[in-house]
Write an enzyme that holds these catalytic residues in place. Structure first.
Site, PDB file in Angstrom:
ATOM      1  N   ARG A   4      42.312 -20.791 -14.561  1.00  0.00           N
ATOM      2  CA  ARG A   4      42.905 -19.129 -14.637  1.00  0.00           C
ATOM      3  C   ARG A   4      43.057 -18.667 -13.412  1.00  0.00           C
ATOM      4  NH1 ARG A   4      39.555 -20.048 -18.424  1.00  0.00           N
ATOM      5  NH2 ARG A   4      38.980 -18.679 -20.457  1.00  0.00           N
TER       6      ARG A   4
ATOM      7  N   GLY B 285      41.760 -29.506 -23.284  1.00  0.00           N
ATOM      8  CA  GLY B 285      41.543 -28.347 -24.135  1.00  0.00           C
ATOM      9  C   GLY B 285      42.335 -26.893 -23.620  1.00  0.00           C
TER      10      GLY B 285
ATOM     11  N   ASP C  59      28.800 -25.416 -23.730  1.00  0.00           N
ATOM     12  CA  ASP C  59      29.818 -27.227 -23.663  1.00  0.00           C
ATOM     13  C   ASP C  59      28.265 -27.466 -22.620  1.00  0.00           C
ATOM     14  OD1 ASP C  59      32.511 -26.499 -23.254  1.00  0.00           O
ATOM     15  OD2 ASP C  59      32.173 -25.566 -21.641  1.00  0.00           O
TER      16      ASP C  59
ATOM     17  N   LYS D  52      34.915 -31.002 -29.768  1.00  0.00           N
ATOM     18  CA  LYS D  52      35.001 -30.808 -28.053  1.00  0.00           C
ATOM     19  C   LYS D  52      35.920 -32.220 -28.376  1.00  0.00           C
ATOM     20  CE  LYS D  52      33.312 -26.488 -27.014  1.00  0.00           C
ATOM     21  NZ  LYS D  52      34.456 -25.325 -27.233  1.00  0.00           N
TER      22      LYS D  52
ATOM     23  N   ARG E  77      30.762 -33.856 -30.514  1.00  0.00           N
ATOM     24  CA  ARG E  77      29.583 -33.845 -29.614  1.00  0.00           C
ATOM     25  C   ARG E  77      28.046 -34.147 -30.353  1.00  0.00           C
ATOM     26  NH1 ARG E  77      31.588 -30.285 -24.641  1.00  0.00           N
ATOM     27  NH2 ARG E  77      32.677 -31.994 -23.777  1.00  0.00           N
TER      28      ARG E  77
HETATM   29  C1  S3P Z   1      36.557 -22.502 -22.353  1.00  0.00           C
HETATM   30  C2  S3P Z   1      35.837 -22.495 -23.401  1.00  0.00           C
HETATM   31  C3  S3P Z   1      34.604 -22.917 -24.476  1.00  0.00           C
HETATM   32  C4  S3P Z   1      34.415 -24.123 -24.057  1.00  0.00           C
HETATM   33  C5  S3P Z   1      35.207 -25.865 -22.928  1.00  0.00           C
HETATM   34  C6  S3P Z   1      36.379 -24.495 -22.233  1.00  0.00           C
HETATM   35  C7  S3P Z   1      37.415 -21.733 -21.346  1.00  0.00           C
HETATM   36  O1  S3P Z   1      35.586 -23.511 -25.067  1.00  0.00           O
HETATM   37  O2  S3P Z   1      33.700 -25.484 -24.475  1.00  0.00           O
HETATM   38  O3  S3P Z   1      34.877 -26.170 -22.129  1.00  0.00           O
HETATM   39  O4  S3P Z   1      37.455 -22.273 -20.004  1.00  0.00           O
HETATM   40  O5  S3P Z   1      37.476 -20.984 -21.766  1.00  0.00           O
HETATM   41  P1  S3P Z   1      36.137 -22.573 -26.896  1.00  0.00           P
HETATM   42  O6  S3P Z   1      36.334 -20.979 -26.034  1.00  0.00           O
HETATM   43  O7  S3P Z   1      37.049 -23.293 -27.760  1.00  0.00           O
HETATM   44  O8  S3P Z   1      35.164 -22.676 -27.262  1.00  0.00           O
END
Ligand code: S3P
Length: 433
Positions: free
Chosen positions: A27, A94, A315, A342, A346
Site C-alpha cells: 500500500r 494476490g 495468514d 490462498k 492451505r
Molecule cells: C491481504 C489480505 C488478505 C491476506 C493477504 C494480504 C492484504 O487476503 O490473506 O495475505 O494485504 O490486503 P484476503 O483479503 O483476500 O483475505
C-alpha cells in the site's frame, strides 16, 4: 528446486526484527505513487511480492529509488500514471494483483496483469464483478482467473457494495477504484478485515469514514505525499511466536511489530491455547500501533478457535496448525474456507504434511481438526507456498527426526533472509538448491 532441511530440536533466544509488513509495504508504494509530492518509506519489505508492486509503478512512469530498505517515491498525482510498455507481472502476489486491478480500472490507458502458476489459478471474479458494476472493462480467463486485461477510459461510477466475503483485498481494490470514480463509494464488510488501506489513505490526507462495518469515501480526492515507517510484519513474527511457544526453554523478543487490531488474531488464539506472550513499548507509528513482543515456552492446549478471530489471523493458520499439533488435546477450526484459495490450499497442504509427520489432522470443508501428538520427521511439500514452508520449518523444533520441506523458493516473497534469521534465533535449517 530449493528445499529446506530442518534438523530436529533447538531453542529460541535473543531479540530479532522480522522484515517489514507486506500489506503495508504494497500500500505504501501504491498510495505514494499516486500522491502529489515525494514520500519516503522506511522499513519497506524487500520481498518479491512487494517488489513486484514497486516495479509495476516504475513501469507506469513513477520514479522510485531504493537504498537498503529506504524507498523514495516521486508521486505523479492521481492522474499522472503512464501506460506501461509491458504486461505487469505480479508474480505470486494476490494482494498486488487485486489492488492494482482496482487502481488500473480507473486509468485512461489499457493494461495487462499476469502472475505465476499459483496466482493464475486464484479467484479474481471477487474483484472483477464489483469493478464491472462500477463500469470497468476487464478481460479474464475462463473461470475468472489471470492473465487479466484492463480497458482504459472506463469512467467509473461509485458503488455501494456489500462484500460477500471478509476480504481486505477486495475491500481495498474497490476503494482504489473508488478513488477514480465519480461519487461516494461505500463498502460494507461481513466481518472486520485488515484496515491498512483506510488508515494509510487517511495518512495521505484522504477523507475516509469508517463506521462499524461500513467504509465511505468520496472519489477524485487528491493524495498528499507523506513519510511511512513500515512496522515488522506480525505475519512473519507469528512463526517465531509459535516457535518460542513450542520449543522448551525458549524466550524471544520480536521488535517493532505492527499490532493493528485487525491483525492480532494470532496473539489472541495463541493466548487462548495457553501461550506466554507479553507486549511492551507500545508506540503509534504513522497511524499503526507497534510493540515489542516477548514470547516464552508454554504448554499449549487444544481449543475451538473462535470464528470471529478467523479473518484477524487469516495468514497465520499454517503455523497455528503446527502449534495445534504440539498442543495437548484437539484444536478445531471452522469458518476458514478462504484458506483454500490462498497461495495454496492451505488446509489440504497442512493436513497432508502434518499427516506425513505423524499427526492426526483431518481437513473439513471450511477448516481442520487437529489432534496434538508426537511429530516424527519426513518429507513434506510446501506447494510453493511461503507460509507452508516456514510453518513446517517451525515444526522441526519439536520433531523427533529431520524434516525435509520441498519447493521453498517462494519464502522470498514475504520473508527474505528467513533461513539466516531463523538460524540465528535457534532453528536448525539449511537451505539447498
Ligand atoms: C491481504 C489480505 C488478505 C491476506 C493477504 C494480504 C492484504 O487476503 O490473506 O495475505 O494485504 O490486503 P484476503 O483479503 O483476500 O483475505
Amino acid at each position: 528446486m530449493t528445499c529446506f532441511l530442518c534438523s530436529p530440536g533447538g531453542l529460541l533466544s535473543g531479540s530479532i526484527r522480522v522484515p517489514g509488513d507486506k500489506s503495508i509495504s504494497h500500500r505504501s508504494i501504491i498510495l505514494s505513487s499516486i500522491a502529489d509530492g515525494v514520500s519516503h518509506i522506511s522499513g519497506f519489505l524487500e520481498g518479491e511480492d512487494s517488489l513486484n508492486t514497486l516495479k509495476a509503478f516504475q513501469s507506469m512512469g513513477v520514479v522510485i529509488n531504493r537504498n537498503a530498505g529506504q524507498i523514495v517515491v516521486h508521486g505523479v498525482g492521481l492522474k499522472g500514471l503512464k501506460a506501461p510498455t509491458r504486461k505487469m507481472d505480479m508474480g505470486n502476489s494476490g494482494t498486488a494483483m487485486r489492488l492494482l486491478l482496482g487502481l488500473l480500472a480507473g486509468q485512461d490507458f489499457d493494461s495487462q496483469l499476469i502472475g505465476d502458476e499459483s496466482l493464475s489459478t486464484r479467484p479474481m471474479n471477487r474483484v472483477i464483478k464489483p469493478l464491472e458494476s462500477m463500469g470497468a472493462k476487464i478481460g479474464s480467463q475462463d473461470g475468472g482467473t489471470a492473465p487479466l486485461s484492463i480497458k482504459g477510459d472506463s469512467h467509473l461510477k461509485a458503488i455501494d457494495y456489500d462484500l460477500p466475503m471478509a476480504s481486505a483485498q477486495v475491500k481495498s481494490c474497490i476503494l482504489l477504484a473508488g478513488l477514480y470514480a465519480e461519487g461516494e463509494t461505500v463498502v460494507r464488510e461481513p466481518a472486520p478485515t485488515r484496515d491498512h488501506s483506510e488508515r494509510m489513505l487517511r495518512g495521505f490526507g484522504c477523507d475516509v469514514i469508517s463506521n462499524g462495518n461500513e467504509i465511505r469515501m468520496a472519489g477524485l480526492q487528491s493524495l498528499k505525499a507523506t513519510d511511512i515507517d513500515v512496522p515488522a510484519d506480525i505475519s512473519s513474527a507469528a512463526f517465531f511466536m509459535v516457535a518460542a511457544s513450542i520449543a522448551p526453554n525458549s524466550e524471544i523478543k520480536l521488535e517493532h511489530v505492527g499490532v493493528n487490531p485487525t491483525r492480532t488474531g494470532v496473539i489472541n488464539i495463541l493466548r487462548l491455547m495457553g501461550a506466554d506472550i507479553s507486549l511492551d513499548n507500545q508506540k503509534n507509528v504513522g497511524g499503526e500501533p507497534v510493540v515489542d513482543i516477548t514470547v516464552r515456552s508454554a504448554r499449549l492446549k487444544g481449543i475451538v478457535i473462535p470464528k470471529e478471530l478467523v479473518p484477524l489471523a487469516i495468514d497465520e493458520f499454517p503455523v497455528l496448525f503446527v502449534a495445534a499439533a504440539c498442543a495437548d488435546g484437539e484444536t478445531l477450526l471452522t469458518g476458514a474456507e478462504e484458506l483454500r484459495v490462498k497461495e495454496s490450499d492451505r488446509i489440504q497442504a497442512m493436513a497432508d504434511g502434518l499427516n506425513i509427520l505423524g499427526i492426526d489432522a483431518r481437513p473439513t470443508v471450511d477448516g481442520i481438526r487437529i489432534q496434538g501428538g508426537i511429530l516424527n520427521g519426513g518429507e513434506v511439500e510446501s506447494h510453493g507456498d511461503h507460509r507452508i514452508a516456514m510453518a513446517f520449518s517451525v515444526a522441526s523444533l519439536r520433531a523427533k527426526f529431520e524434516i525435509k520441506i520441498n519447493n521453498c523458493a517462494n519464502v522470498n516473497t514475504s520473508f527474505p533472509g528467513f533461513v539466516e534469521l531463523a538460524s540465528n534465533a535457534g532453528l536448525r535449517i539449511v537451505s539447498h538448491d
